[in-house]
Design a protein around this motif. Structure first.
Motif, mmCIF file in Angstrom:
data_model
loop_
_atom_site.group_PDB
_atom_site.id
_atom_site.type_symbol
_atom_site.label_atom_id
_atom_site.label_comp_id
_atom_site.label_asym_id
_atom_site.label_seq_id
_atom_site.Cartn_x
_atom_site.Cartn_y
_atom_site.Cartn_z
ATOM 1 N N ILE A 221 0.873 -1.186 0.000
ATOM 2 C CA ILE A 221 0.000 0.000 0.000
ATOM 3 C C ILE A 221 0.903 1.228 0.000
ATOM 4 O O ILE A 221 1.686 1.416 0.927
ATOM 5 C CB ILE A 221 -0.898 0.008 1.257
ATOM 6 N N SER A 222 0.802 2.034 -1.032
ATOM 7 C CA SER A 222 1.664 3.221 -1.099
ATOM 8 C C SER A 222 0.822 4.477 -0.927
ATOM 9 O O SER A 222 -0.385 4.477 -1.197
ATOM 10 C CB SER A 222 2.375 3.281 -2.446
ATOM 11 N N MET A 223 1.465 5.550 -0.503
ATOM 12 C CA MET A 223 0.763 6.829 -0.367
ATOM 13 C C MET A 223 0.252 7.285 -1.737
ATOM 14 O O MET A 223 -0.812 7.891 -1.841
ATOM 15 C CB MET A 223 1.683 7.903 0.226
ATOM 16 N N ASP A 224 1.010 6.947 -2.788
ATOM 17 C CA ASP A 224 0.583 7.337 -4.145
ATOM 18 C C ASP A 224 -0.754 6.687 -4.503
ATOM 19 O O ASP A 224 -1.661 7.332 -5.024
ATOM 20 C CB ASP A 224 1.626 6.882 -5.176
ATOM 21 N N LEU A 225 -0.841 5.394 -4.178
ATOM 22 C CA LEU A 225 -2.070 4.637 -4.463
ATOM 23 C C LEU A 225 -3.234 5.241 -3.657
ATOM 24 O O LEU A 225 -4.331 5.468 -4.165
ATOM 25 C CB LEU A 225 -1.840 3.187 -4.052
ATOM 26 N N ILE A 226 -2.962 5.541 -2.382
ATOM 27 C CA ILE A 226 -3.990 6.119 -1.513
ATOM 28 C C ILE A 226 -4.467 7.448 -2.102
ATOM 29 O O ILE A 226 -5.670 7.680 -2.240
ATOM 30 C CB ILE A 226 -3.438 6.298 -0.067
ATOM 31 N N ARG A 227 -3.515 8.282 -2.503
ATOM 32 C CA ARG A 227 -3.879 9.599 -3.058
ATOM 33 C C ARG A 227 -4.728 9.472 -4.304
ATOM 34 O O ARG A 227 -5.726 10.167 -4.463
ATOM 35 C CB ARG A 227 -2.614 10.406 -3.380
ATOM 36 N N GLN A 228 -4.328 8.545 -5.194
ATOM 37 C CA GLN A 228 -5.078 8.359 -6.450
ATOM 38 C C GLN A 228 -6.540 8.009 -6.171
ATOM 39 O O GLN A 228 -7.454 8.606 -6.726
ATOM 40 C CB GLN A 228 -4.498 7.180 -7.217
ATOM 41 N N HIS A 229 -6.742 7.032 -5.270
ATOM 42 C CA HIS A 229 -8.114 6.602 -4.980
ATOM 43 C C HIS A 229 -8.906 7.681 -4.257
ATOM 44 O O HIS A 229 -10.109 7.829 -4.455
ATOM 45 C CB HIS A 229 -8.107 5.314 -4.157
ATOM 46 N N LEU A 230 -8.191 8.438 -3.400
ATOM 47 C CA LEU A 230 -8.900 9.478 -2.645
ATOM 48 C C LEU A 230 -9.411 10.578 -3.566
ATOM 49 O O LEU A 230 -10.445 11.181 -3.309
ATOM 50 C CB LEU A 230 -8.005 10.070 -1.560
ATOM 51 N N GLU A 231 -8.666 10.812 -4.641
ATOM 52 C CA GLU A 231 -9.097 11.877 -5.550
ATOM 53 C C GLU A 231 -10.508 11.600 -6.085
ATOM 54 O O GLU A 231 -11.366 12.470 -6.065
ATOM 55 C CB GLU A 231 -8.126 11.970 -6.718
ATOM 56 N N SER A 232 -10.727 10.354 -6.532
ATOM 57 C CA SER A 232 -12.067 10.059 -7.060
ATOM 58 C C SER A 232 -13.094 10.047 -5.931
ATOM 59 O O SER A 232 -14.232 10.488 -6.086
ATOM 60 C CB SER A 232 -12.080 8.746 -7.848
#
Ligand code: HPA
Length: 248
Positions: A221-232
């Motif tokens: 689980i990366s912060m990048d992945l978290i950020r991407q999903h949070l955007e939507s």
């Protein structure tokens, strides 16, 4: 004076569509809140916005001054709080980008100051916390989501972990056995402190990732992945709030 506050979590440090009127610095007996309270108008209705992690997203979950945040909102006349929290999905149905309105909490946090009722009491206080979220506010969230055409999950148990690290797969297995459907780091003690001051409080959880050991085999689980999903997810939160605020 605005009676409604929105506490933004990871991914929601500013609120799209909020016309900012002024910023207010509030001093509290418990120290500094996460930042100035942002007074504004959403769909013409007054709201107060407070980014929980600070406006630059620099305060980690275990260092947030939850007491100062809740006390500050209460002191300016806020009576209802909608908390937005990023979570990891434990239940299969809670996939990234999904919105959930939890109805229960299990608290696994430690060493956080979790009460206003400590010193100088004339007698010990125990607040009722059987239903940690306001059912009235939860109903309004469910109705607003329906009108906005959003698919949401309307109940579930929020497991509040200490962080700031993410959990191990075994810890998530334990949370699941305990009955948790989602896991996050900021749900407590915020909800309990709001109850102690008599605020109506409900949460909109945004699934940022599948919890540890629940994603694709071998996936980290990366912060990048978290950020991407949070955007939507946050785009949906803004659509939800636009419908919710006039109903409050
Ligand atoms: N665990 C705890 N908190 C979180 C997570 C998670 O997987 N994702 C977003 N906040």
């Amino acid at each position: 004076m605005s009676e409604t506050a929105i506490i933004g979590g990871t991914g929601l440090t500013s609120l799209n569509g909020l016309e900012i009127v002024r910023r207010e610095v509030v001093n509290t007996p418990y120290g500094e809140p996460s930042g100035p309270l942002v007074h504004g108008r959403l769909q013409g209705h007054g709201v107060v916005f407070l980014p929980r992690h600070g406006s630059g997203h620099t305060i980690p979950p275990h260092r947030i001054n939850y007491r100062a945040n809740i006390w500050a909102l209460h002191s300016i006349g806020v009576r209802s709080v909608i908390a937005v929290n990023a979570v990891g999905g434990i239940d299969d149905s809670l996939t990234p980008g999904c919105l959930v309105f939890p109805d229960q909490i299990i608290d696994y946090t430690w060493s956080r100051i979790n009460t206003f009722f400590e010193d100088g009491l004339s007698s010990v206080v125990h607040v009722d916390f059987t239903r940690p979220y306001s059912e009235e506010l939860r109903s309004l969230l469910i109705e607003a989501a329906r009108v906005a055409g959003l698919h949401t999950v309307n109940s579930g148990t929020y497991g509040a972990t200490q962080g700031p690290r993410l959990e191990t797969a075994a810890e998530i297995d334990r949370l699941e056995r305990d009955g948790c459907h989602m896991v996050g780091m900021t749900g407590m003690p915020e909800a309990a402190l709001a109850r102690e001051l008599g605020l109506s409080y409900a949460a909109c959880a945004v699934v940022a990732n599948m919890a540890a050991g629940r994603g694709r085999e071998g996936e980290t689980i990366s912060m990048d992945l978290i950020r991407q999903h949070l955007e939507s997810g946050m785009e949906k939160v803004c659509r939800l709030l636009v419908e919710l605020v006039p109903r409050l």
